[in-house]
Design an enzyme around this catalytic site. Sequence first.
Site, PDB file in Angstrom:
ATOM      1  N   TRP A   1      -5.489  18.954   2.669  1.00 46.68           N
ATOM      2  CA  TRP A   1      -4.037  18.814   2.751  1.00 46.68           C
ATOM      3  C   TRP A   1      -3.504  17.628   1.969  1.00 46.68           C
ATOM      4  CZ3 TRP A   1      -3.061  13.999   4.482  1.00 46.68           C
ATOM      5  CH2 TRP A   1      -4.032  13.377   5.282  1.00 46.68           C
ATOM      6  N   ASN A   2      -4.333  16.682   1.588  1.00 46.80           N
ATOM      7  CA  ASN A   2      -3.797  15.436   1.035  1.00 46.80           C
ATOM      8  C   ASN A   2      -3.316  15.562  -0.406  1.00 46.80           C
ATOM      9  OD1 ASN A   2      -6.568  15.703   0.308  1.00 46.80           O
ATOM     10  ND2 ASN A   2      -6.647  13.545  -0.227  1.00 46.80           N
TER      11      ASN A   2
ATOM     12  N   LYS B   1      -8.895  29.064   0.129  1.00 44.24           N
ATOM     13  CA  LYS B   1      -8.290  28.757   1.427  1.00 44.24           C
ATOM     14  C   LYS B   1      -7.603  27.394   1.387  1.00 44.24           C
ATOM     15  CE  LYS B   1      -9.034  27.362   6.146  1.00 44.24           C
ATOM     16  NZ  LYS B   1      -8.018  26.319   5.899  1.00 44.24           N
TER      17      LYS B   1
ATOM     18  N   THR C   1     -17.211  18.129   7.949  1.00 45.80           N
ATOM     19  CA  THR C   1     -16.905  19.532   7.672  1.00 45.80           C
ATOM     20  C   THR C   1     -17.737  20.041   6.508  1.00 45.80           C
ATOM     21  OG1 THR C   1     -14.642  19.175   8.449  1.00 45.80           O
ATOM     22  CG2 THR C   1     -15.069  21.191   7.207  1.00 45.80           C
TER      23      THR C   1
ATOM     24  N   GLU D   1     -17.099  17.882  -2.380  1.00 49.02           N
ATOM     25  CA  GLU D   1     -16.431  16.587  -2.596  1.00 49.02           C
ATOM     26  C   GLU D   1     -15.983  16.118  -1.226  1.00 49.02           C
ATOM     27  OE1 GLU D   1     -14.296  13.867  -2.479  1.00 49.02           O
ATOM     28  OE2 GLU D   1     -12.618  14.928  -3.416  1.00 49.02           O
TER      29      GLU D   1
ATOM     30  N   GLY E   1     -15.186  12.935   0.124  1.00 50.82           N
ATOM     31  CA  GLY E   1     -14.454  11.714   0.405  1.00 50.82           C
ATOM     32  C   GLY E   1     -15.216  10.454   0.047  1.00 50.82           C
TER      33      GLY E   1
ATOM     34  N   CYS F   1      -8.810  10.495  -1.466  1.00 56.71           N
ATOM     35  CA  CYS F   1     -10.248  10.254  -1.373  1.00 56.71           C
ATOM     36  C   CYS F   1     -10.692   9.086  -2.239  1.00 56.71           C
ATOM     37  CB  CYS F   1     -11.026  11.519  -1.737  1.00 56.71           C
ATOM     38  SG  CYS F   1     -10.673  12.181  -3.377  1.00 56.71           S
TER      39      CYS F   1
END
Length: 447
Positions: A117-118, A141, A198, A216, A218, A250
């Site tokens: 979302w970022n 997604k 996740t 990827e 973070g 990130c």
Amino acid sequence: MGSIPLFSPDDVNASVESAKYAFSKWSEKSARERSIVLFKAASLVREEQDRLSKLLTSEQGKILPEAKNEIQGFANVLEFYASIAGAVFGTALPKSDYGYSFTKKEPIGVCGAIIPWNMPVLIMAWKIGPAIASGCSIVLKPSQKTPLTTIEIAGIMKRAGLPDGVLEIVTGRGDIVGGAIAKSREISALSFTGSASTGAEVERLSCGTRKRLTLELGGSDPMVVCSDADIDLAVSGAVSGRFYNCGQTCTAVKRLFVFEDIYDSFLSKLKERTEKISVGNGLLKGVMMGPLNSREGLLSIEKLADEEVGKGADIISGGKIISGGDFDKGNFFEPTIIANPDFQSRLLREEVFGPILPVVPVNSLDTAIEYSNNTEFGLGASVWTKNLKDAYAFSEGVDAGIVWVNKHLKIPPEVPFGGEKSSGTGRENGISALEHYMREKTVIISP
């Protein structure tokens, strides 16, 4: 603002089948034909920049100039991959007793993407750009928190001439929809951006499906400021590198290490610049930092600040939730500088998503490198110095997938991007990402 469907695993599988059918046609298109569609899509996105930017700000919270920058970034990435769509070549091998041999690169098939979302629009481009340019179809997604701009852009891609099924958008819960993508045996490659926890689950669910993975996950990026650095430039870099997107990036500056002999001067200027940041609704003019994306994120940052104070750290600036009036309508936190944090604190070891920056004095470059590596993450890092030897030594010693010198955060589409250690595996951007979506085939012709 709108509603979105909650896909079931069966819905996801139907989208995969649609993408599978589309792949059989799209993969036969020439690189030039695919490029025309991507260039057209980039042009249409630029034309609708204002509308898309306002939508992105409304659903994500970032200030309007940052949203516009992200929309432009999407177009930049598509144009880059349109320009290199035909740039991956095979090899010709010398004749031998076995015959004449050569290799060729082919699109790998149906691909999957799970985005956060970022930075939803830019990261969407990082994934669909190389996949579509290479001749693949892709099932993507978006986050439940920020699906709207992604869906709008998918519609623009279709208007640009992208055939049905080449880009499938599937919406809903991460464990259900994302899990179905990870477990699908029809998906040949999957690119995921999100948290380390996740990402580990995505990797577990993908096990046995034989799909390629790019993860990827973070980072906890260090920024090191040496004695000879341009202090004003470094202060500006620290402020923009940490508080851009309310610190929810990130590759944001998440840990700041400053040489002792300039520490007091640097900290004074950093405090002055930080306290000039205006906070508010991202759609309003003059606002320099918007809210955090969620109440959960807001409370997490408040807890971190309180933890550090309890351990004896000094709040140099900020440190509190902003409330009252219109601020009660969002998740606002003061831009925060913390000096002398506990060396074992979560603030210096974990990925922190929010406008809080710890500052630590160091006595040498070796110490700065040691502190920089004292985390499970290894995404980005920066060093600020005029000494080329020190810049090189830092780039060699730090555990990071990307290292900046006298800069932080900026990632052009031409360069590979990814991390080490718990920051993930594989690379996005550059020609490396294009090759991720292609497979190599060897052909041997008998004499």
